[in-house]
Every structure is written in C-alpha cells, then in structure tokens.
Scaffold this active site. Structure first.
Site, PDB file in Angstrom:
ATOM      1  N   SER A 216      -4.677  47.791  61.271  1.00 42.97           N
ATOM      2  CA  SER A 216      -4.403  48.164  59.886  1.00 42.97           C
ATOM      3  C   SER A 216      -2.891  48.166  59.637  1.00 42.97           C
ATOM      4  O   SER A 216      -2.234  47.147  59.798  1.00 42.97           O
ATOM      5  CB  SER A 216      -5.044  49.523  59.582  1.00 42.97           C
ATOM      6  OG  SER A 216      -4.958  49.846  58.232  1.00 42.97           O
TER       7      SER A 216
ATOM      8  N   HIS B 110      -9.090  49.054  53.172  1.00 43.10           N
ATOM      9  CA  HIS B 110      -9.836  47.883  53.643  1.00 43.10           C
ATOM     10  C   HIS B 110     -11.209  47.778  52.963  1.00 43.10           C
ATOM     11  O   HIS B 110     -12.214  47.502  53.601  1.00 43.10           O
ATOM     12  CB  HIS B 110      -9.968  47.902  55.168  1.00 43.10           C
ATOM     13  CG  HIS B 110      -8.651  48.068  55.860  1.00 43.10           C
ATOM     14  ND1 HIS B 110      -7.679  47.096  55.818  1.00 43.10           N
ATOM     15  CD2 HIS B 110      -8.138  49.098  56.569  1.00 43.10           C
ATOM     16  CE1 HIS B 110      -6.626  47.527  56.484  1.00 43.10           C
ATOM     17  NE2 HIS B 110      -6.872  48.739  56.933  1.00 43.10           N
TER      18      HIS B 110
END
Length: 317
Positions: free
Chosen positions: A91, A204
């Site tokens: 991430s 996400h």
C-alpha cells in the site's frame, strides 16, 4: 555476496514513539527526518514521537511518518553497505519503494506522499459525513480464504475485498455500517477474527474514486523514472518496468486491491531462478510484512524476512 530485497510497510504500521532509538543511534536517519520536515513544512520527528495514536493514524500524518521512517532506515542500511536489488511496498509502502528504486527523487516522493495523504484524509472525512459521521475503514478477516471473503463482501453494501494479505487473511474496505455487517457474516462463516484496523478510510476500493481523480491531477507534472532495480506493483502483482506504468498504477492503487500474495510469489520465483543468496528486510516501523511472508503459503524454505525497526536490529546486521 548476498542480494537484498526490501519490503516496505504500509499505513497501519505507525505507533507513537516509533523508531526513536534508530534515529538517535544513526545520524543518517535523523537527517532524513530533518530533510522531510523541511520539505513537508511540519516537524515529522515531533509527530512520530510525541503525537498520540489518534493523531498519528490520520492519513495525512501516518503516511508521511511511515515514509520518513522507512527512508531513514534505508539510509542506515546504506551506511552499512546494504542496498536493495529488489523492492516492493505494501500500500503506502510502495512510495518509499519507488524512492529506493530510483523512480521518484527524495523531494518528489515527500511532496507526492504529502499530497496523497492530504487528499485521502479529506475524502475519508467526506465519506464519514455522508454516513452520519460514521467513519469508513478497513477490517482484517483472519481464518477464511480470499474467495470466501470476496463472496461475503459481495453480499454487503459498500464493502470490497481490498488487500490479499495471505491465504488465510484478507482485508475488507467499506463504510462503517457495511463493515459491521461484513464482520458479522465473516464470524458466522467461521472466521477466527474480524479486526477493524487503525486506518482512516476505505483504502484500495471504489469508495476512494474521488481521491484517485484528485491525486491523478496532483501528480500530473511529477516525473516517474524507470526503476533501476526490480520493483513490484500492488496493482498488477507483477514486476513493473516503466515509469509511465508506475505513474498510472499510483492512481489505480487508490481504488484497486493490493495483490500482495501475487507479489510475494513473483519475488520468490525471481529469487529461486537467480540461484543466488538473498536476504529479505522490512525497513521501517512494525513487522507486519515479515509475518505475512512467513505465512504466505509458498515454499520459502529458510528464506525469512527480518524486520529492521530498532537500533538493535541494525546493530546486529
């Protein structure tokens, strides 16, 4: 001579007081924090060591703190003659990975992370307001397979499978109410745990589309170079070789799943095919990625990933 792969942690790895001993023991690390503060316009060391957990967990704070801590650790490793031959980041961790791979300059990565964190925090607050003040977020589901978790997410409104962490751990993103429903369904299905994470939003997932649109404009003029070493992408789960592709993925990154298990497999295949000795390090706060590597479900043998988040860990290298 061994080769090295660095795995950079993402948002959620932050903790008050993180890595203070490293920066006190290694002047290279403290200099990174000073340089980050000069570019960012805020005292990142004070944030890391004096802010409480709530303040530090904000996207506009945690993203910079983790990035600064990760890059600082890279500098300490460099001082010991340890530089990466491959990098990947979980991430947010993709951004210190982009720096380590030569895709973004130091100044650019700090400016980009500052924009990214501020945009994501703003959008998360907007989503919370639209849901009667209930903050969106993420939930780690442990003990169910990814396909089963995806099926449960499909039964809930505004819930998405966001992070493919391991064969038995998948992270969901969603609104507060959507995650509450999904957590109950996961437990009914036999999940060992369904744990709400210390992050500020539904990362996400399509719920971050507004952030992706704004971030795309914010980085339009930023140069993304081709990587100088092997670099892997959360978006594709594969190696990324061009700056243009990486820039595009930096935007898609906000709304698409993190294919971490795919990246682990590609990295392991590369290591095995090289026929050389490799060492894996997790530079920066926490030890989440070291744990995920140990539980990746692949035949990793004795190839462990070691967290590098204390002065003692650095001293022992």
């Amino acid at each position: 001579m061994a080769k090295y792969a660095f795995l950079f942690p993402g948002q959620g790895a932050q903790a008050p007081g993180m890595m203070k001993d490293v920066c006190e023991a290694y002047p290279e690390c403290k200099k990174v924090l000073d340089d980050v503060s000069a570019i960012w316009g805020k005292d990142v060391a004070k944030l890391m060591w004096e802010a409480d957990a709530a303040e530090l967990s904000r996207s506009d704070n945690s993203q910079m703190a983790i990035t600064a801590a990760s890059i600082a650790t890279v500098k300490a490793l460099e001082a010991k003659g340890i530089t990466p031959d491959a990098v990947m980041g979980f991430s947010l961790g993709e951004f210190p990975a982009l720096y380590a791979a030569g895709v973004l300059s130091f100044e650019d990565v700090i400016k980009v992370v500052a924009k990214r964190g501020a945009i994501m925090q703003k959008v998360c607050e907007q989503i919370a307001q639209e849901n009667e003040g209930h903050a969106p977020g993420m939930t780690a589901v442990i003990g169910l397979g990814p396909d089963q978790v995806k099926e449960i997410a499909g039964k809930c409104e505004n819930v998405y499978a966001a992070n493919m962490n391991s064969p038995v751990q998948t992270v969901l993103s969603g609104t507060f109410d959507g995650l509450t429903q999904a957590e109950a369904l996961c437990k009914e299905a036999g999940a060992r745990r369904a744990l709400r994470l210390a992050v500020a939003g539904p990362f996400h997932s399509p719920l971050m589309q507004r952030a992706a649109d704004e971030f795309e404009k914010a980085i339009a003029d930023v140069t993304f170079n081709d990587p100088k070493i092997a670099l892997f992408s959360n978006v594709t789960g594969k190696q990324a070789t061009s700056g243009a592709e990486i820039k595009k993925n930096a935007v898609l990154h906000l709304i698409q799943s993190v294919l971490w298990t795919d990246e682990e497999k590609v990295l392991l295949d590369m290591i095995k095919s090289s026929g050389e000795e490799w060492k894996l390090y997790e530079p920066g706060p926490g030890k989440v990625l070291s744990g995920l590597w140990a539980k990746c479900g692949l035949e990793i043998g004795e190839l462990s990933c070691s967290e590098i988040n204390t002065a003692e860990a650095l001293n022992n290298l």
